[in-house]
Design an enzyme around this catalytic site. Structure first.
Site, PDB file in Angstrom:
ATOM      1  N   GLU A  50      -9.073  49.974  65.953  1.00 21.67           N
ATOM      2  CA  GLU A  50      -9.163  49.933  67.416  1.00 21.67           C
ATOM      3  C   GLU A  50     -10.477  49.265  67.781  1.00 21.67           C
ATOM      4  OE1 GLU A  50      -9.107  53.821  69.158  1.00 21.67           O
ATOM      5  OE2 GLU A  50      -9.353  53.070  71.210  1.00 21.67           O
ATOM      6  N   ASN A  95      -7.260  45.802  70.748  1.00 23.89           N
ATOM      7  CA  ASN A  95      -7.990  46.257  71.921  1.00 23.89           C
ATOM      8  C   ASN A  95      -6.915  46.559  72.962  1.00 23.89           C
ATOM      9  OD1 ASN A  95      -9.388  46.766  74.213  1.00 23.89           O
ATOM     10  ND2 ASN A  95     -10.747  44.980  74.082  1.00 23.89           N
ATOM     11  N   HIS A 116     -13.063  47.777  71.095  1.00 24.46           N
ATOM     12  CA  HIS A 116     -13.379  47.656  72.524  1.00 24.46           C
ATOM     13  C   HIS A 116     -14.651  46.846  72.688  1.00 24.46           C
ATOM     14  CE1 HIS A 116     -10.428  50.660  73.791  1.00 24.46           C
ATOM     15  NE2 HIS A 116     -10.769  51.332  72.705  1.00 24.46           N
ATOM     16  N   ARG A 143     -18.860  55.476  79.431  1.00 28.47           N
ATOM     17  CA  ARG A 143     -18.498  55.075  80.791  1.00 28.47           C
ATOM     18  C   ARG A 143     -17.844  56.247  81.545  1.00 28.47           C
ATOM     19  NH1 ARG A 143     -15.430  49.533  80.284  1.00 28.47           N
ATOM     20  NH2 ARG A 143     -15.723  49.626  82.549  1.00 28.47           N
TER      21      ARG A 143
HETATM   22  O1  CA2 Z   1     -14.208  47.651  76.560  1.00 33.00           O
HETATM   23  C1  CA2 Z   1     -13.044  47.316  76.369  1.00 33.00           C
HETATM   24  O2  CA2 Z   1     -12.724  46.405  75.594  1.00 33.00           O
HETATM   25  C2  CA2 Z   1     -11.924  47.980  77.156  1.00 33.00           C
HETATM   26  O3  CA2 Z   1     -10.795  48.108  76.298  1.00 33.00           O
HETATM   27  C3  CA2 Z   1     -11.615  47.063  78.316  1.00 33.00           C
HETATM   28  C4  CA2 Z   1     -10.588  47.635  79.287  1.00 33.00           C
HETATM   29  C5  CA2 Z   1     -10.972  49.046  79.714  1.00 33.00           C
HETATM   30  O4  CA2 Z   1      -9.930  49.600  80.499  1.00 33.00           O
HETATM   31  C6  CA2 Z   1     -11.237  49.953  78.524  1.00 33.00           C
HETATM   32  O5  CA2 Z   1     -11.653  51.216  79.003  1.00 33.00           O
HETATM   33  C7  CA2 Z   1     -12.315  49.373  77.630  1.00 33.00           C
HETATM   34  C8  CA2 Z   1     -10.495  46.764  80.534  1.00 33.00           C
HETATM   35  C9  CA2 Z   1     -10.163  45.344  80.281  1.00 33.00           C
HETATM   36  C10 CA2 Z   1     -10.279  44.617  81.587  1.00 33.00           C
HETATM   37  O6  CA2 Z   1     -10.517  43.274  81.323  1.00 33.00           O
HETATM   38  C11 CA2 Z   1     -11.294  42.584  82.173  1.00 33.00           C
HETATM   39  C12 CA2 Z   1     -11.467  41.269  81.906  1.00 33.00           C
HETATM   40  C13 CA2 Z   1     -12.263  40.502  82.692  1.00 33.00           C
HETATM   41  C14 CA2 Z   1     -12.903  41.045  83.769  1.00 33.00           C
HETATM   42  C15 CA2 Z   1     -12.735  42.376  84.057  1.00 33.00           C
HETATM   43  C16 CA2 Z   1     -11.924  43.151  83.258  1.00 33.00           C
END
Ligand code: CA2
Length: 148
Positions: free
Chosen positions: A99, A75, A101, A108
Site C-alpha cells: 500500500e 495507492n 500513499h 491528517r
Molecule cells: O496521500 C495519498 O496518496 C492519498 O492516498 C491521497 C488521497 C487521499 O484521500 C488519501 O487519504 C491519501 C487523495 C488523492 C487526491 O488526489 C489529488 C490529486 C491532485 C490534487 C488533489 C488531490
C-alpha cells in the site's frame, strides 16, 4: 520473462500536480509513472501502471493481478478509507501487496487514519511524496524476487 509489478492508483490521482501541491507535491502522475518504471528497471522488473476513478475498475485490475502480476503496489486514494470491495479483492491475491500513499494519512484528518487496504497489505509506504511509489516498487521487486 518475469511478470510485471502492477502499480494501481485510485480516484483523483489523475489530477496530481494540478492542485494541493503542498500536500501531494508538484509531480504529475506521468512523472510518477516514469519514476516507477526507472526504479523497477534498476531491479530488472517492469511495471503496468494504471489509474482509475472507478472502484469496480480497480477491483477488475486487482483480480487481473492474481494471474498477471509478480506483486501489486496500490495507492487506493480515498477508497482505501472506504472500500471493502477493494479489500476483498486484495485478500484474494497470493502475491505481495504494497500500500502506498503520497502523504502520511495517519498525520491528517481522523477519517484518514483507518485504511481497509492495510488489512491486506504486506507493507505500507506513506508520506514521501512521489518517492513513496518508488520505495513501494523497490519493496515489491525485492519481495517478488524472494517469492520466486
Ligand atoms: O496521500 C495519498 O496518496 C492519498 O492516498 C491521497 C488521497 C487521499 O484521500 C488519501 O487519504 C491519501 C487523495 C488523492 C487526491 O488526489 C489529488 C490529486 C491532485 C490534487 C488533489 C488531490
Amino acid at each position: 520473462m518475469s511478470k510485471p509489478i502492477y502499480v494501481l492508483s485510485g480516484p483523483n490521482l489523475n489530477l496530481l500536480g494540478v492542485r494541493e501541491p503542498e500536500i501531494y507535491g508538484h509531480q504529475t502522475l506521468d512523472d510518477v509513472k516514469r519514476l516507477c518504471e526507472a526504479r523497477a528497471s534498476a531491479f530488472g522488473c517492469t511495471v503496468v501502471f494504471r489509474q482509475s476513478n472507478h472502484e469496480g475498475e480497480l477491483v477488475d485490475w486487482i483480480q487481473e493481478a492474481r494471474t498477471e502480476a509478480s506483486a501489486l503496489v496500490i495507492n487506493p486514494a480515498a477508497y482505501g478509507h472506504t472500500s471493502i470491495a477493494i479489500l476483498d479483492g486484495l485478500k484474494m491475491l497470493s502475491v505481495p501487496v504494497i500500500e502506498c500513499h503520497l502523504s502520511n494519512p495517519a498525520s491528517r484528518e481522523t477519517f484518514r487514519r483507518k485504511t481497509y487496504v492495510s488489512l491486506a497489505a504486506t507493507g505500507v509506504v506513506s508520506g514521501f511524496g512521489a518517492a513513496s511509489y518508488e520505495l513501494a516498487v523497490e519493496a515489491a521487486a525485492g519481495l517478488a524476487r524472494k517469492a520466486k
